[in-house]
Design an enzyme around this catalytic site. Structure first.
Site, PDB file in Angstrom:
ATOM      1  N   LYS A  85      53.085 151.666  54.672  1.00  0.00           N
ATOM      2  CA  LYS A  85      54.604 152.503  55.067  1.00  0.00           C
ATOM      3  C   LYS A  85      55.711 152.113  55.230  1.00  0.00           C
ATOM      4  CE  LYS A  85      53.644 154.441  59.190  1.00  0.00           C
ATOM      5  NZ  LYS A  85      52.340 153.219  59.075  1.00  0.00           N
ATOM      6  N   THR A  87      56.271 149.392  53.152  1.00  0.00           N
ATOM      7  CA  THR A  87      56.470 149.045  51.759  1.00  0.00           C
ATOM      8  C   THR A  87      57.024 150.334  51.111  1.00  0.00           C
ATOM      9  OG1 THR A  87      54.903 147.324  52.101  1.00  0.00           O
ATOM     10  CG2 THR A  87      55.311 148.166  49.844  1.00  0.00           C
ATOM     11  N   ARG A 109      61.954 149.948  61.722  1.00  0.00           N
ATOM     12  CA  ARG A 109      62.290 149.171  63.188  1.00  0.00           C
ATOM     13  C   ARG A 109      62.309 147.609  63.083  1.00  0.00           C
ATOM     14  NH1 ARG A 109      56.650 151.650  64.895  1.00  0.00           N
ATOM     15  NH2 ARG A 109      56.177 151.551  62.615  1.00  0.00           N
ATOM     16  N   LYS A 120      48.372 141.634  62.085  1.00  0.00           N
ATOM     17  CA  LYS A 120      48.986 142.587  60.974  1.00  0.00           C
ATOM     18  C   LYS A 120      49.986 141.678  60.241  1.00  0.00           C
ATOM     19  CE  LYS A 120      50.834 147.178  60.248  1.00  0.00           C
ATOM     20  NZ  LYS A 120      52.156 147.197  59.887  1.00  0.00           N
ATOM     21  N   ALA A 341      53.919 153.106  67.572  1.00  0.00           N
ATOM     22  CA  ALA A 341      53.720 154.295  67.729  1.00  0.00           C
ATOM     23  C   ALA A 341      52.346 154.579  68.685  1.00  0.00           C
ATOM     24  CB  ALA A 341      53.306 154.883  66.288  1.00  0.00           C
ATOM     25  N   PHE A 372      52.553 154.149  62.351  1.00  0.00           N
ATOM     26  CA  PHE A 372      51.133 154.787  62.205  1.00  0.00           C
ATOM     27  C   PHE A 372      50.903 155.867  61.456  1.00  0.00           C
ATOM     28  CE2 PHE A 372      50.546 151.477  65.694  1.00  0.00           C
ATOM     29  CZ  PHE A 372      50.100 150.684  64.911  1.00  0.00           C
ATOM     30  N   PHE A 460      46.500 150.113  44.714  1.00  0.00           N
ATOM     31  CA  PHE A 460      46.172 148.618  44.451  1.00  0.00           C
ATOM     32  C   PHE A 460      45.692 148.311  43.200  1.00  0.00           C
ATOM     33  CE2 PHE A 460      46.173 149.616  48.858  1.00  0.00           C
ATOM     34  CZ  PHE A 460      46.618 148.330  49.791  1.00  0.00           C
ATOM     35  N   TRP A 489      54.835 148.469  45.011  1.00  0.00           N
ATOM     36  CA  TRP A 489      54.452 147.163  45.464  1.00  0.00           C
ATOM     37  C   TRP A 489      54.506 146.083  44.211  1.00  0.00           C
ATOM     38  CZ3 TRP A 489      50.330 143.700  44.143  1.00  0.00           C
ATOM     39  CH2 TRP A 489      50.065 142.491  44.855  1.00  0.00           C
TER      40      TRP A 489
END
Length: 636
Positions: A85, A87, A109, A120, A341, A372, A460, A489
């Protein structure tokens, strides 16, 4: 604000690591980014060369400027690795700015050091869609999280100290120490918070010497019922051993020993206040009315009763202003506030969004992120953040990945630190189709708010054309206004060009935004609306403690607040192992807290913890400092 600028990025295949990409691009001095935005010199406080805080006076100066378009990015139920999200938020903003030539802004954030050093990693985005300098973004930034920690723990210290003093002093001595005589004049005076407490008690007197013994005792004794105390200390580290601790072990404090715990700083109500406040006066007022527990008579006790709200505001004075940074393609970014979240309301600040909307102007775009999945962060964006900001989104973008959809179709567990199983790196249309129910539930959730919904398929290298085509077809069948393959990406802003064009077209049309529930219904009805409509559950089960708390908060006058559910982000249900789109389940509410200053009621679902723990193999193993160059290595 100057219009969008063409990207200067040089793309490599294969894409290097996030930190290698970030360190390959020299940021523009932040004063130049501010100049392009039309921010005046006195409105920017520099924190080094590449970040600065933007003064709230900008809002007053630009009050007559029309707002830009407002896009919120959310996601499906993610794997533990996350589905991109942040990214996508960065890539989409880059696309709107560099590819379409529009004024564009991303609002994110501030990442907690808990996940940065835990599972993460950081939250600056990834690949060629990142905020830079990513090391500064992911670490201390401008100290806002530390300010929240200091303010939260000052209140915790004040609570325990007052409990000790009330427990060791008689009424007269306690009153004399709270209102001592001036050594020169011999006069007593009340501090401002004391005068406010007297008013709440219905005592219409301003001279301490005029109080009767009974009034002085009522004023002096908060008489906190420790069984109702909900205020924990916080720390910005995933430290599972701080979930339950004992305080009061010192010689003088042993009579007051009690069990308590620590939360992660981003779960603090003060962090939620930072994210939901609209100006300095509003923040001061919200800090003042935070409720930490009840008296033995059942009355709410606030931070203002402890006389500490003004000091908390002083600690938060600089944190209230958003931090200006930039993406790899020189798109401006506001970084502000950091609530999770799943254990908080999960959105960046109202102030960052409001300032960005003024700076981009009527034809510009602000892309903000909700944490999230749509059931958690975006539900709170709609029903909490939009209520307090008065803003309405023009569109929603739901991020999904082939990987996550396959997991929801029955694929093997995705475990951080372990290689992906073959199901995730080989074409498997059957598994993918079975998992589309999760994406479709999230689309349905967001469509119910009356705004256009788009799906960004964050791709991906192992995704096949057939898999991407299947996801796009299933998304549009479920009611999405469009679904688009996104390669931001690997390709930066141009990888989101198709999605950005579609958003511009959709945001030119009026929407029909509506909340999920009204505020004037009982708290239980609001909770059940979220459970049945957003999660797909059948009913809610309340513990005896939760029932008591809901009754208490309603009696104390807090029944008109919105709801902020603390629930796992790994399932639509309360069971992290229940994938897809389960139905007919029960949501167990074990406890309820009142974040009165932030402005919501906070039910805790199942075993949800407000302090995460470190895994067996944290990402800090990969992080190091080159002692020769001072360069940070291994951040992700």
């Amino acid at each position: 604000m100057e219009g969008g600028r063409k990207s200067k990025l040089e793309f490599k295949t294969p894409v290097p690591s996030d930190i290698e990409v970030a360190q390959s691009v020299k940021p523009v001095p932040i004063v130049e980014i501010a100049r392009r935005l039309g921010i005046q010199e006195e409105e920017l406080d520099l924190y080094g060369r590449f970040k600065g805080k933007v003064n709230l006076n900008v809002l007053e100066r630009l009050k007559d400027q029309p707002n830009g378009k407002y896009v919120v990015v959310t996601g499906i139920t993610p794997t533990p690795l996350g589905e991109g999200k942040s990214t996508t938020t960065v890539g989409l903003a880059q696309s709107l700015g560099c590819e379409l030539g529009l004024n564009a802004f991303a609002c994110l954030r501030q990442p907690s050091q808990g996940p940065t050093f835990g599972i993460k990693g950081g939250a600056a985005g990834g690949g060629y869609s990142q905020v830079i300098p990513m090391e500064e973004f992911n670490l201390h930034l401008t100290g806002d999280i530390h300010a929240v920690t200091a303010a939260n723990n000052l209140l915790a210290a004040a609570i325990d100290a007052r409990t000790l003093h009330e427990g060791t002093q008689k009424d007269d001595a306690l009153f004399r120490r709270l209102c001592p005589r001036d050594v020169k004049t011999g006069k007593r005076t009340f501090a401002e918070p004391m005068l406010r407490r007297l008013k709440r008690l219905g005592i219409d007197k301003t001279n301490p010497d005029d109080l009767t013994e009974e009034e002085a005792a009522r004023f002096s004794r908060l008489d906190l019922d420790l069984a109702t105390l909900t205020w924990n200390r916080v720390i910005d580290t995933n430290d599972r051993f701080m979930r339950g601790v004992s305080v009061g072990q010192g010689k003088e404090e042993q009579k007051f020993e009690r069990k308590t715990g620590f939360d992660l700083t981003v779960a603090s109500e003060i962090m939620a206040i930072l994210a939901l406040t609209t100006d300095l006066a509003d923040m001061r007022e919200r800090l003042q009315r935070m409720v930490v527990g009840s008296s033995k008579a059942g009355d709410p006790i606030s931070a203002d009763d402890y006389g500490v709200a003004g000091a908390l505001a002083v600690l938060m004075k600089d944190a209230i202003t958003p931090t200006l940074m930039q993406t790899l393609e020189e798109t401006p970014v506001f970084v502000h506030a950091g609530p999770f979240a799943n254990i908080a309301h999960g959105n960046s600040s109202i102030l960052a969004d409001k300032i960005a909307l003024k700076l981009v102007g009527e034809n510009g775009f602000v892309v903000t992120e909700a944490g999230f999945g749509s059931d958690i962060g975006c539900e709170k964006f709609m029903n909490i953040k939009c209520r307090y900001s008065g803003l309405k989104p023009d569109a929603v973008v739901i991020v999904c990945t082939v990987r996550a959809i396959k997991m929801h179709g029955g694929g093997p567990s995705v475990v951080p630190g372990e290689p992906l199983k073959k199901e995730y790196i080989e074409e498997n249309l059957d598994l993918l189709e079975k998992g589309c129910c999760n994406m479709q539930k999230h689309i349905s959730n967001m469509v119910s708010y009356g705004v256009p919904v788009f799906v960004a398929v964050n791709t991906f290298s192992t995704d096949t054309p057939a898999e991407i085509a299947l996801l796009i077809r299933k998304a549009t069948e479920a009611g999405a206004a469009g679904a688009h393959e996104c390669t931001h990406w690997a390709h930066g802003g141009r990888g989101c060009a198709s999605l950005s064009h579609a958003l511009v077209e959709a945001c030119a049309k009026p929407s029909d935004f509506k909340f999920l529930y009204p505020l004037d219904i009982p708290l239980k009805d609001k909770i059940e609306a979220i459970v049945t409509k957003m999660y797909g559950g059948a009913k809610v089960e309340y513990s005896e403690l939760a029932e008591q708390k809901l009754a208490t908060y309603t009696r104390q006058g807090f029944g008109n607040l919105p709801i902020c559910m603390a629930k796992t982000h790994l399932s639509l249900s309360a069971d992290p192992s229940a994938k897809g789109a389960p139905t007919g389940f029960t949501i167990p509410i074990r406890d309820v807290r009142a974040s009165v200053g932030a402005g919501f009621i906070y039910p805790l679902v199942g075993t949800m913890a407000t302090m995460p723990g470190l895994p067996t193999r944290p990402v800090f193993y990969d992080i190091d400092l080159d002692p020769t160059t001072g360069q940070i290595n291994g951040l992700s």
